[in-house]
Design an enzyme around this catalytic site. Structure first.
Site, mmCIF file in Angstrom:
data_model
loop_
_atom_site.group_PDB
_atom_site.id
_atom_site.type_symbol
_atom_site.label_atom_id
_atom_site.label_comp_id
_atom_site.label_asym_id
_atom_site.label_seq_id
_atom_site.Cartn_x
_atom_site.Cartn_y
_atom_site.Cartn_z
ATOM 1 N N ARG A 151 -31.240 27.342 -0.786
ATOM 2 C CA ARG A 151 -32.684 27.446 -0.951
ATOM 3 C C ARG A 151 -33.223 26.098 -1.385
ATOM 4 O O ARG A 151 -32.552 25.354 -2.120
ATOM 5 C CB ARG A 151 -33.034 28.441 -2.068
ATOM 6 C CG ARG A 151 -33.132 29.879 -1.661
ATOM 7 C CD ARG A 151 -34.349 30.141 -0.778
ATOM 8 N NE ARG A 151 -34.426 31.527 -0.357
ATOM 9 C CZ ARG A 151 -33.826 32.046 0.715
ATOM 10 N NH1 ARG A 151 -33.085 31.286 1.518
ATOM 11 N NH2 ARG A 151 -33.964 33.324 1.026
ATOM 12 N N GLU B 294 -40.918 24.000 1.294
ATOM 13 C CA GLU B 294 -40.929 24.103 2.767
ATOM 14 C C GLU B 294 -42.058 25.031 3.227
ATOM 15 O O GLU B 294 -42.428 25.940 2.478
ATOM 16 C CB GLU B 294 -39.561 24.590 3.280
ATOM 17 C CG GLU B 294 -39.188 25.985 2.829
ATOM 18 C CD GLU B 294 -37.776 26.379 3.250
ATOM 19 O OE1 GLU B 294 -36.827 25.615 3.017
ATOM 20 O OE2 GLU B 294 -37.636 27.477 3.811
ATOM 21 N N HIS C 131 -34.733 25.510 8.314
ATOM 22 C CA HIS C 131 -34.331 26.812 7.738
ATOM 23 C C HIS C 131 -33.922 27.804 8.836
ATOM 24 O O HIS C 131 -34.530 28.867 9.001
ATOM 25 C CB HIS C 131 -35.473 27.381 6.870
ATOM 26 C CG HIS C 131 -34.984 28.409 5.879
ATOM 27 N ND1 HIS C 131 -35.609 28.653 4.679
ATOM 28 C CD2 HIS C 131 -33.929 29.260 5.922
ATOM 29 C CE1 HIS C 131 -34.976 29.613 4.026
ATOM 30 N NE2 HIS C 131 -33.950 29.993 4.770
HETATM 31 C C1 8YV Z 1 -34.180 33.834 6.492
HETATM 32 C C2 8YV Z 1 -32.598 33.282 4.569
HETATM 33 O O1 8YV Z 1 -34.350 33.262 7.731
HETATM 34 O O2 8YV Z 1 -31.664 35.432 4.535
HETATM 35 C C3 8YV Z 1 -32.058 34.475 3.884
HETATM 36 O O3 8YV Z 1 -32.017 34.466 2.646
HETATM 37 O O4 8YV Z 1 -32.782 32.282 3.989
HETATM 38 C C4 8YV Z 1 -32.867 33.302 6.035
HETATM 39 O O5 8YV Z 1 -31.869 34.050 6.663
HETATM 40 C C5 8YV Z 1 -35.437 33.547 5.739
HETATM 41 O O6 8YV Z 1 -35.379 33.794 4.395
HETATM 42 C C6 8YV Z 1 -36.598 34.333 6.362
HETATM 43 O O7 8YV Z 1 -36.755 35.595 5.820
#
Ligand code: 8YV
Length: 326
Positions: free
Chosen positions: A239, A268, A286
């Protein structure tokens, strides 16, 4: 009457069709990233929400949406939820674990390899028409095979990366985590538990896979970067906010570490301006979980959580199951 749900960001048409069999569905057709106030406008009369990581559910939103009973996140990470506030107000949160583990581990490894072997930097050079001769040290990077792979955060995705490194590339794997894995899992991952300090000092390649929280904010900042080898690479698929991006940009600029591969950023989709100009960084928007089958599986699991909740009063992957008992 069907329960009313809001799908807060655009998602696969098949997911909307599936949800529509069970719910009265409002979508976000232009896929705008709504402000809190805009979100409330759409959510205030809803019983449930289908959210993604960019949709913040906090106490202010919850207070304005008293009918809301469940938020199903299409993500394994759920730092966009104030889960304590949701629990206090009896709102269930769910996420999408497991279905994205292998795809995300694949991507973590791809980003590690691209970073260590300077893939994008060399591609930009070629595309710019600068390649006119062979040279003995052209884009010489660092090796993956046989190197020491450090993993910070040893959940399911971290374990997937450890196995890829140990079995596929003969890497020595070390890790640090809030809690140590049991002996059987350490053996399966061929991973050795070390202190965070040893991890930083020893890893040739350090991959971050820990969840974001106030406690993990800036887990990697100037002090931690200073402990890493000058030849080391850093990969963040966890993150934004886990790394202090300004400190990282400076360390990359001054070549205090060799390179970084980043799929996530502080604030972001904005990216720190200096990260856009330093050459020794691979940047992706991401997308670690973004294979078509996995994104579809994530969307299906989030939808199934909503269906399970409204039909059977429970979630498939609940984050705060205590609200169900209450
Ligand atoms: C997602 C992510 O694309 O699952 C997660 O925690 O970071 C990614 O797979 C993103 O969070 C969109 O919901």
């Amino acid at each position: 009457m069907k329960p009313k749900i809001l799908v807060a960001r655009a998602v696969f048409p098949e997911t909307i069709a599936y949800l529509s069999q069970h719910f009265d569905v409002e979508t976000n057709p232009s896929d705008e990233a709504w402000t809190g106030a805009q979100l409330v406008e759409h959510l205030r009369d809803k019983d449930g929400a289908f959210t993604t990581g960019s949709v913040r559910i906090d106490d202010e939103v919850l207070a304005a949406c008293p009918k809301l009973k469940i938020c199903a996140n299409m993500a394994v990470g759920y730092n966009n939820f104030d889960i304590d506030a949701m629990s206090a107000r009896g709102v269930l949160g769910t996420n999408t674990p497991d279905v994205l583990t292998e795809t995300t581990a694949d991507f973590g490894f791809a980003l590690l390899m691209a970073t260590a072997r300077r893939l994008t930097e060399s591609e930009h050079y070629l595309r710019a028409g600068k390649w006119n001769k062979w040279s003995y040290d052209m884009f010489a990077g660092s090796d993956i095979h046989g190197a020491t792979l450090g993993i910070l955060g040893m959940g399911r995705i971290g374990q997937g990366i450890a196995k890829r490194g140990a079995y596929g590339f003969g890497m020595k794997v070390i890790y640090h985590n809030r809690s140590r894995l049991d002996a059987a899992m350490e053996a399966e991952c061929k991973a050795r538990y070390v202190s965070k300090e040893e991890l930083l000092k020893t890893a040739d390649h350090l991959v971050l896979v820990l969840p974001y929280s106030a406690a993990s904010h800036h887990s990697i900042g100037a002090a931690e970067l200073a402990q890493m080898k000058p030849t080391a690479t850093l990969v963040n698929i966890a993150r934004g906010g886990i790394v202090d991006d300004a400190a990282l940009a400076q360390a990359l600029c001054e070549k205090r570490i060799a390179a970084a591969g980043l799929d996530v950023f502080e604030g972001e989709p904005k990216v720190h301006a200096d990260l856009l100009t330093v050459p020794n960084v691979v940047l992706t928007p991401h997308i670690a979980s973004s294979s078509v089958p996995t994104r579809k599986a994530m969307a299906k699991l989030a939808a199934d959580n909503l269906i399970e909740f409204f039909s059977k009063g429970r979630g498939l992957t609940p984050l705060n199951p205590q609200v169900l008992k209450a």
